[in-house]
Design a protein around this motif. Structure first.
Motif, PDB file in Angstrom:
ATOM      1  N   ASP A  56      47.013  15.236  57.207  1.00  0.00           N
ATOM      2  CA  ASP A  56      48.158  14.432  57.617  1.00  0.00           C
ATOM      3  C   ASP A  56      49.208  14.363  56.504  1.00  0.00           C
ATOM      4  O   ASP A  56      49.301  15.243  55.670  1.00  0.00           O
ATOM      5  CB  ASP A  56      47.646  13.035  58.007  1.00  0.00           C
ATOM      6  CG  ASP A  56      48.413  12.458  59.167  1.00  0.00           C
ATOM      7  OD1 ASP A  56      48.450  13.075  60.230  1.00  0.00           O
ATOM      8  OD2 ASP A  56      49.008  11.376  58.989  1.00  0.00           O
TER       9      ASP A  56
ATOM     10  N   MET B 172      39.108  16.124  62.867  1.00  0.00           N
ATOM     11  CA  MET B 172      39.540  14.871  62.252  1.00  0.00           C
ATOM     12  C   MET B 172      38.506  13.760  62.447  1.00  0.00           C
ATOM     13  O   MET B 172      37.872  13.662  63.504  1.00  0.00           O
ATOM     14  CB  MET B 172      40.881  14.427  62.850  1.00  0.00           C
ATOM     15  CG  MET B 172      42.021  15.418  62.616  1.00  0.00           C
ATOM     16  SD  MET B 172      42.403  15.682  60.874  1.00  0.00           S
ATOM     17  CE  MET B 172      43.120  14.098  60.447  1.00  0.00           C
TER      18      MET B 172
ATOM     19  N   TYR C 112      52.152  17.746  70.811  1.00  0.00           N
ATOM     20  CA  TYR C 112      52.018  16.294  70.715  1.00  0.00           C
ATOM     21  C   TYR C 112      53.157  15.719  69.885  1.00  0.00           C
ATOM     22  O   TYR C 112      53.619  16.341  68.939  1.00  0.00           O
ATOM     23  CB  TYR C 112      50.670  15.944  70.054  1.00  0.00           C
ATOM     24  CG  TYR C 112      50.434  14.465  69.900  1.00  0.00           C
ATOM     25  CD1 TYR C 112      50.149  13.668  71.009  1.00  0.00           C
ATOM     26  CD2 TYR C 112      50.511  13.855  68.640  1.00  0.00           C
ATOM     27  CE1 TYR C 112      49.953  12.306  70.868  1.00  0.00           C
ATOM     28  CE2 TYR C 112      50.305  12.496  68.488  1.00  0.00           C
ATOM     29  CZ  TYR C 112      50.029  11.722  69.609  1.00  0.00           C
ATOM     30  OH  TYR C 112      49.835  10.380  69.471  1.00  0.00           O
ATOM     31  N   SER C 113      53.585  14.522  70.262  1.00  0.00           N
ATOM     32  CA  SER C 113      54.552  13.807  69.427  1.00  0.00           C
ATOM     33  C   SER C 113      54.039  12.410  69.143  1.00  0.00           C
ATOM     34  O   SER C 113      53.659  11.682  70.065  1.00  0.00           O
ATOM     35  CB  SER C 113      55.904  13.695  70.136  1.00  0.00           C
ATOM     36  OG  SER C 113      56.561  14.928  70.087  1.00  0.00           O
ATOM     37  N   GLY C 114      53.991  12.072  67.868  1.00  0.00           N
ATOM     38  CA  GLY C 114      53.762  10.690  67.483  1.00  0.00           C
ATOM     39  C   GLY C 114      55.109  10.001  67.435  1.00  0.00           C
ATOM     40  O   GLY C 114      56.128  10.568  67.851  1.00  0.00           O
TER      41      GLY C 114
ATOM     42  N   LEU D 219      48.277  24.481  62.438  1.00  0.00           N
ATOM     43  CA  LEU D 219      49.164  23.514  63.090  1.00  0.00           C
ATOM     44  C   LEU D 219      50.465  23.471  62.309  1.00  0.00           C
ATOM     45  O   LEU D 219      50.476  23.687  61.091  1.00  0.00           O
ATOM     46  CB  LEU D 219      48.549  22.106  63.083  1.00  0.00           C
ATOM     47  CG  LEU D 219      47.167  21.911  63.688  1.00  0.00           C
ATOM     48  CD1 LEU D 219      46.697  20.469  63.445  1.00  0.00           C
ATOM     49  CD2 LEU D 219      47.199  22.206  65.182  1.00  0.00           C
TER      50      LEU D 219
ATOM     51  N   ARG E  90      56.644  11.975  64.162  1.00  0.00           N
ATOM     52  CA  ARG E  90      56.373  13.385  63.867  1.00  0.00           C
ATOM     53  C   ARG E  90      55.982  14.158  65.109  1.00  0.00           C
ATOM     54  O   ARG E  90      55.529  13.571  66.092  1.00  0.00           O
ATOM     55  CB  ARG E  90      55.276  13.498  62.814  1.00  0.00           C
ATOM     56  CG  ARG E  90      55.738  12.992  61.448  1.00  0.00           C
ATOM     57  CD  ARG E  90      54.613  12.948  60.477  1.00  0.00           C
ATOM     58  NE  ARG E  90      53.529  12.146  61.019  1.00  0.00           N
ATOM     59  CZ  ARG E  90      52.272  12.254  60.631  1.00  0.00           C
ATOM     60  NH1 ARG E  90      51.937  13.099  59.704  1.00  0.00           N
ATOM     61  NH2 ARG E  90      51.342  11.490  61.186  1.00  0.00           N
TER      62      ARG E  90
ATOM     63  N   ARG F  10      45.838  23.655  58.104  1.00  0.00           N
ATOM     64  CA  ARG F  10      44.603  24.086  58.743  1.00  0.00           C
ATOM     65  C   ARG F  10      44.222  23.073  59.824  1.00  0.00           C
ATOM     66  O   ARG F  10      44.375  21.868  59.624  1.00  0.00           O
ATOM     67  CB  ARG F  10      43.494  24.082  57.680  1.00  0.00           C
ATOM     68  CG  ARG F  10      42.566  25.242  57.669  1.00  0.00           C
ATOM     69  CD  ARG F  10      41.539  25.086  56.554  1.00  0.00           C
ATOM     70  NE  ARG F  10      42.147  24.927  55.234  1.00  0.00           N
ATOM     71  CZ  ARG F  10      42.563  25.944  54.484  1.00  0.00           C
ATOM     72  NH1 ARG F  10      42.425  27.184  54.905  1.00  0.00           N
ATOM     73  NH2 ARG F  10      43.104  25.727  53.314  1.00  0.00           N
TER      74      ARG F  10
ATOM     75  N   LEU G  66      41.757  20.895  61.437  1.00  0.00           N
ATOM     76  CA  LEU G  66      40.485  20.298  61.019  1.00  0.00           C
ATOM     77  C   LEU G  66      39.855  19.514  62.167  1.00  0.00           C
ATOM     78  O   LEU G  66      40.530  19.191  63.148  1.00  0.00           O
ATOM     79  CB  LEU G  66      40.727  19.322  59.853  1.00  0.00           C
ATOM     80  CG  LEU G  66      41.518  19.831  58.652  1.00  0.00           C
ATOM     81  CD1 LEU G  66      41.794  18.675  57.686  1.00  0.00           C
ATOM     82  CD2 LEU G  66      40.759  20.950  57.940  1.00  0.00           C
TER      83      LEU G  66
ATOM     84  N   HIS H 181      44.814  20.016  53.527  1.00  0.00           N
ATOM     85  CA  HIS H 181      44.949  20.871  54.709  1.00  0.00           C
ATOM     86  C   HIS H 181      46.114  21.863  54.641  1.00  0.00           C
ATOM     87  O   HIS H 181      46.293  22.660  55.560  1.00  0.00           O
ATOM     88  CB  HIS H 181      45.042  20.018  55.977  1.00  0.00           C
ATOM     89  CG  HIS H 181      46.282  19.183  56.095  1.00  0.00           C
ATOM     90  ND1 HIS H 181      46.722  18.667  57.315  1.00  0.00           N
ATOM     91  CD2 HIS H 181      47.178  18.751  55.166  1.00  0.00           C
ATOM     92  CE1 HIS H 181      47.830  17.983  57.119  1.00  0.00           C
ATOM     93  NE2 HIS H 181      48.122  18.010  55.843  1.00  0.00           N
TER      94      HIS H 181
HETATM   95  C1  Q0Z Z   1      47.144  15.028  62.783  1.00  0.00           C
HETATM   96  C2  Q0Z Z   1      49.920  13.739  63.925  1.00  0.00           C
HETATM   97  C3  Q0Z Z   1      51.812  14.151  65.342  1.00  0.00           C
HETATM   98  C4  Q0Z Z   1      51.800  14.988  63.172  1.00  0.00           C
HETATM   99  C5  Q0Z Z   1      46.286  15.642  64.666  1.00  0.00           C
HETATM  100  N1  Q0Z Z   1      45.057  19.202  59.769  1.00  0.00           N
HETATM  101  C6  Q0Z Z   1      44.904  18.622  60.987  1.00  0.00           C
HETATM  102  N2  Q0Z Z   1      43.923  19.064  61.795  1.00  0.00           N
HETATM  103  C7  Q0Z Z   1      43.743  18.526  62.998  1.00  0.00           C
HETATM  104  N3  Q0Z Z   1      44.511  17.544  63.485  1.00  0.00           N
HETATM  105  C8  Q0Z Z   1      45.508  17.023  62.724  1.00  0.00           C
HETATM  106  C9  Q0Z Z   1      45.746  17.565  61.443  1.00  0.00           C
HETATM  107 CL1  Q0Z Z   1      46.981  17.016  60.429  1.00  0.00          CL
HETATM  108  C10 Q0Z Z   1      46.290  15.943  63.324  1.00  0.00           C
HETATM  109  N4  Q0Z Z   1      47.623  14.261  63.760  1.00  0.00           N
HETATM  110  C11 Q0Z Z   1      48.565  13.170  63.653  1.00  0.00           C
HETATM  111  C12 Q0Z Z   1      50.549  13.573  65.123  1.00  0.00           C
HETATM  112  C13 Q0Z Z   1      52.439  14.828  64.366  1.00  0.00           C
HETATM  113  C14 Q0Z Z   1      50.553  14.447  62.951  1.00  0.00           C
HETATM  114  F1  Q0Z Z   1      52.444  14.036  66.502  1.00  0.00           F
HETATM  115  N5  Q0Z Z   1      47.114  14.606  64.915  1.00  0.00           N
END
Ligand code: Q0Z
Length: 300
Positions: A228, A109, A17-19, A39, A22, A105, A107, A82
């Motif tokens: 995050d 969310m 995934y890309s935001g 992750l 990030r 880790r 999680l 995390h």
């Molecule tokens: C954060 C995001 C992106 C970076 C998912 N610890 C976690 N566990 C599950 N999911 C996340 C996290 Cl940080 C999670 N994001 C936002 C998007 C790059 C963060 F493209 N999405």
């Protein structure tokens, strides 16, 4: 809106995934529907404003913001976060990404952006002008843009699915979304972390005007966990305290320089113009100054 694609690759990690700014990776081994063992969150040098990713990137931004985020996680002792340390069980982080990435880790969310505001600004100021309240919280009359609030307020937003805008919601709505217990825990944790961080920043001549946290539940421990990025210039408004005290309301340690330039040089239709070199330079200096002011070290 266009979803930017990851400009980085990481051997052993699969891009998922890309935001806007990030990129997110999982270990290559991860089965399609399995929970990833970890992750990899990679911060880029991309900068976004007015819902667009701008050209060129801001060289060093990803590393500066990652350093700041790590520093804050460390300051916030007692708050589960995390971050995990690399283990032999995970693919190694490529050396060229080490400074701007975090292994975390995975999680479950919460679908809530946990926003805390100590000052009235941005969408909070807009909502106040229309309703004299923010997210259902009534405020005193007569406040101005940038004013300090009588006390910090929790103003959650619903995390809209991809590409849509987050929506400010009431606390009661968060109860409907995640239940009374978790909703109250997210609020109390957010306010507590904001107060701790604002106190630390204030001692260094920096105002933490507002910030946004994201939390998840650790599937192993059940603990609500800070996730995050945390308290970066992308997730927070930081102001220079001495400038604020002398009445200045625009001396910001975030991408305000970029926003101001864009607002003056673009009608906000079509593709935004390329940022001039001076604007990029000023912005990276500002990010560096924030890190230096907060951490007391000379960054990068
Ligand atoms: C954060 C995001 C992106 C970076 C998912 N610890 C976690 N566990 C599950 N999911 C996340 C996290 Cl940080 C999670 N994001 C936002 C998007 C790059 C963060 F493209 N999405």
């Amino acid at each position: 809106m266009s979803a930017p694609t990851a400009s980085v690759t990481a051997p052993g990690w699969r891009h998922v995934y890309s935001g806007k700014v990030r990129d997110l990776f999982v270990p290559e081994e991860t089965a399609p529907d399995a929970r990833p063992a970890a992750l990899l969150v990679v911060a880029s040098d991309r900068v976004s404003a007015f819902d667009h990713v701008l050209e060129p990137g801001i060289h060093g931004k990803g590393e500066l913001l990652t350093t700041l985020s790590r520093w804050w996680f460390h300051q916030l002792s007692g708050v589960p976060n995390h971050l995990i340390t690399e283990t032999d069980a995970l693919p190694p982080v490529p050396e060229e990404l080490a400074g701007r990435s975090m292994v975390v880790r995975s999680l479950d969310m919460f679908p809530i952006e946990c926003v805390v505001r100590g000052y009235l600004s941005g969408s909070g100021w807009k909502e106040y002008q229309a309703t004299q309240s923010v997210c259902g919280i009534a405020l005193p009359a007569g406040l101005h843009d940038g004013d300090r609030l009588p006390e910090p307020i929790y103003t959650p937003a619903y995390k809209a699915p991809l590409g849509e805008h987050d929506e400010n919601i009431s606390f009661e709505r968060t109860v409907e979304l995640v239940g009374q217990g978790d909703a109250a825990a997210l609020r109390d944790l957010s306010l507590d972390i904001y107060r701790r961080a604002a106190t630390i920043a204030e001692a260094r001549g920096v105002i933490l005007a507002d910030t946004k946290f994201e939390f998840g539940r650790d599937p192993e421990t059940g603990a609500i966990t800070l996730a995050d990025e945390v308290l970066t210039s992308d997730s927070s408004r930081y102001w220079d305290a001495s400038a604020y005290d002398s009445g200045e309301r625009t001396a910001s340690f975030d991408k305000q320089i970029v926003r101001n330039w864009l607002a003056a040089n673009w009608d906000q239709t079509g593709t935004p113009p390329t940022l001039p070199h001076e604007i990029v330079e000023q912005t990276v200096l500002r990010y560096r100054e924030l890190l230096e002011r907060l951490t007391g070290t000379h960054p990068l």
